[in-house]
Design a protein around this motif. Sequence first.
Motif, mmCIF file in Angstrom:
data_model
loop_
_atom_site.group_PDB
_atom_site.id
_atom_site.type_symbol
_atom_site.label_atom_id
_atom_site.label_comp_id
_atom_site.label_asym_id
_atom_site.label_seq_id
_atom_site.Cartn_x
_atom_site.Cartn_y
_atom_site.Cartn_z
ATOM 1 N N GLY B 100 0.832 -1.196 0.000
ATOM 2 C CA GLY B 100 0.000 0.000 0.000
ATOM 3 C C GLY B 100 0.862 1.239 0.000
ATOM 4 N N ILE B 101 1.203 1.722 -1.181
ATOM 5 C CA ILE B 101 2.142 2.842 -1.255
ATOM 6 C C ILE B 101 1.395 4.139 -1.542
ATOM 7 C CG2 ILE B 101 4.361 3.597 -2.171
ATOM 8 C CD1 ILE B 101 4.385 0.862 -0.773
ATOM 9 N N GLY B 102 0.536 4.486 -0.634
ATOM 10 C CA GLY B 102 -0.103 5.802 -0.671
ATOM 11 C C GLY B 102 0.784 6.759 0.097
ATOM 12 N N ASN B 103 0.173 7.793 0.618
ATOM 13 C CA ASN B 103 0.931 8.763 1.401
ATOM 14 C C ASN B 103 1.688 8.108 2.547
ATOM 15 O OD1 ASN B 103 0.590 11.678 0.747
ATOM 16 N ND2 ASN B 103 -1.528 10.996 0.573
ATOM 17 N N PRO B 129 -1.779 -0.406 -10.897
ATOM 18 C CA PRO B 129 -0.809 -0.762 -11.937
ATOM 19 C C PRO B 129 0.009 0.440 -12.400
ATOM 20 C CG PRO B 129 -3.029 -1.505 -12.521
ATOM 21 C CD PRO B 129 -3.166 -0.596 -11.354
ATOM 22 N N SER B 130 -0.572 1.613 -12.299
ATOM 23 C CA SER B 130 0.145 2.789 -12.789
ATOM 24 C C SER B 130 1.311 3.171 -11.877
ATOM 25 C CB SER B 130 -0.818 3.972 -12.928
ATOM 26 O OG SER B 130 -1.114 4.524 -11.669
ATOM 27 N N MET B 131 1.349 2.588 -10.703
ATOM 28 C CA MET B 131 2.475 2.856 -9.809
ATOM 29 C C MET B 131 3.646 1.919 -10.086
ATOM 30 S SD MET B 131 1.360 4.596 -6.452
ATOM 31 C CE MET B 131 3.054 4.355 -6.128
ATOM 32 N N VAL B 141 8.248 0.359 -7.115
ATOM 33 C CA VAL B 141 7.008 -0.253 -6.628
ATOM 34 C C VAL B 141 6.645 -1.435 -7.518
ATOM 35 C CG1 VAL B 141 4.541 0.123 -6.236
ATOM 36 C CG2 VAL B 141 6.191 1.938 -5.698
ATOM 37 N N GLN B 142 6.224 -2.528 -6.881
ATOM 38 C CA GLN B 142 5.809 -3.707 -7.642
ATOM 39 C C GLN B 142 4.322 -3.945 -7.480
ATOM 40 O OE1 GLN B 142 9.448 -5.882 -5.786
ATOM 41 N NE2 GLN B 142 8.990 -7.006 -7.666
ATOM 42 N N HIS B 143 3.780 -4.687 -8.401
ATOM 43 C CA HIS B 143 2.331 -4.885 -8.379
ATOM 44 C C HIS B 143 1.919 -6.029 -7.453
ATOM 45 C CE1 HIS B 143 -1.742 -5.898 -9.836
ATOM 46 N NE2 HIS B 143 -1.810 -4.576 -9.929
ATOM 47 N N THR B 144 0.747 -5.899 -6.907
ATOM 48 C CA THR B 144 0.218 -6.880 -5.953
ATOM 49 C C THR B 144 0.209 -8.301 -6.503
ATOM 50 O OG1 THR B 144 -1.365 -5.121 -5.512
ATOM 51 C CG2 THR B 144 -1.599 -7.124 -4.224
#
Lengths: 263, 263
Positions: B100-103, B129-131, B141-144
């Motif tokens: 969870g790479i939000g703020n 995915p855009s992250m 950042v990698q995808h879940t």
Amino acid sequence: MATGRTHRPATRSRGIPEATVARLPLYLRALTALSERSVPTVSSEELAAAAGVNSAKLRKDFSYLGSYGTRGVGYDVEYLVYQISRELGLTQDWPVVIVGIGNLGAALANYGGFASRGFRVAALIDADPSMAGRPVAGIPVQHTDDLEAIIEENGVSIGVIATPAGAAQQVCDRLVAAGVTSILNFAPTVLSVPDGVDVRKVDLSIELQILAFHEQRKAGEEAPGEAGGDITPPAAPPAAAVRRRGEGTEQGPDGDMPAVMPA
Amino acid sequence: MATGRTHRPATRSRGIPEATVARLPLYLRALTALSERSVPTVSSEELAAAAGVNSAKLRKDFSYLGSYGTRGVGYDVEYLVYQISRELGLTQDWPVVIVGIGNLGAALANYGGFASRGFRVAALIDADPSMAGRPVAGIPVQHTDDLEAIIEENGVSIGVIATPAGAAQQVCDRLVAAGVTSILNFAPTVLSVPDGVDVRKVDLSIELQILAFHEQRKAGEEAPGEAGGDITPPAAPPAAAVRRRGEGTEQGPDGDMPAVMPA
DNA sequence: GTTTGTGAAATGATTCACAGCG
DNA sequence: CGCTGTGAATCATTTCACAAAC
């Protein structure tokens, strides 16, 4: 939990145990969820499960607030939401300031959980002049110079410190001098504050360290995920020999602890 | 403190009290600071002050670890740093993943306090995915989708959840299934986990609520900073009358509590 | 003389278990 | 009956206070 001073039974206190106070927000969260699903009543058993505690504890906790349940039935969700909110002081509006708008400060400013309870981010404050005026979470960042004025104008009594450790005590002193009496500290430092000021701290790395302790126990003594430990060199022991408590009786199973450090 | 299950005395346990474990990181931080200033020894009194506890407690805490001090002198700083680090498992390298790479997740990724202890951010994972591929704190950042593979490849046993509440349980389940046995949860939800998995939670809004409780007590019953409470309307009481514990004897001074809610 | 280490006492929190109410 | 509310029992943590070690 307050960091600095003695802290009487609970700030004058009619006597709700600290441990209970710390759980009230948990119950409130569970109740709010039920309320949103229009559930009219809950039993202590159900609510306890939703809050992640056991039902005896929950009932005892509620007994400190008064008798708000109905025997044979359970608790009225809406009513209990109100009672707990009131007990926690959330029926009031609490303006808070966040000082230190780095990654963490920004995350806090954006955090939805504040507004939904009685908290309102009244101002964001940062020492970096280049941040001044820049909006974060829709709120323009203000400069530290104006800290005292901001506190006063907004009647702020709760401050959140999200600065680097080095700046925290100084910020804390200014907040307190300006009238703040409750501080939530994210900086990894012990703050010292005068009597009457509450400090709670959240230290991200401390939580991880506690997990690591338990993790280590689980793993027996195998390497965790990566290479084994060569991080800190053993360090010289003091003059004295190193003992262990508990002579011959009742000792843990695993034969760790290399007795004395190699000099 | 673990959220879901029973949690035996302390995971098999040779017997260091939980309360003590929770303070070890505090001592360690204070000791590290002394070490950096090349202070060779400290007394329990000095160290206790630096850590924000009292000296009797500190000495008792250390007594669970063994006898590492010298009477009449104090504790050897370097030696104690090592002993506590070892006890906490920080002489090992702990790879962690942050999901969870939000703020907040970004703030955690950037947080220096992890690396300086034995923790290493092995991967950042997000569902957006855009992250993917975008670097945060220098780590892409990698995808879940790749969560399980990442856990396995890196031998991760500690996971940090910084997702929205709605996604937390699902992420938790996947982490656990992939082999994670310790979770630090920042999402405001109760996670349920199987036996043997530890969960610690950090809830920003809970801390504020606890402060608000104490703040309210201090303020007597005056309005805090802003307009007084008109937030939640009183809500209907259940059938039963509302009592209070403690008959006539020994009651708090302030005559709050309007006895019964107006229907 | 100083400061640790620790039994014993005091305090606080949790759990048990059941009487009493709806 | 079912479920709350709560004394009493248990368990954990903190504090006291002092003998032992340096």
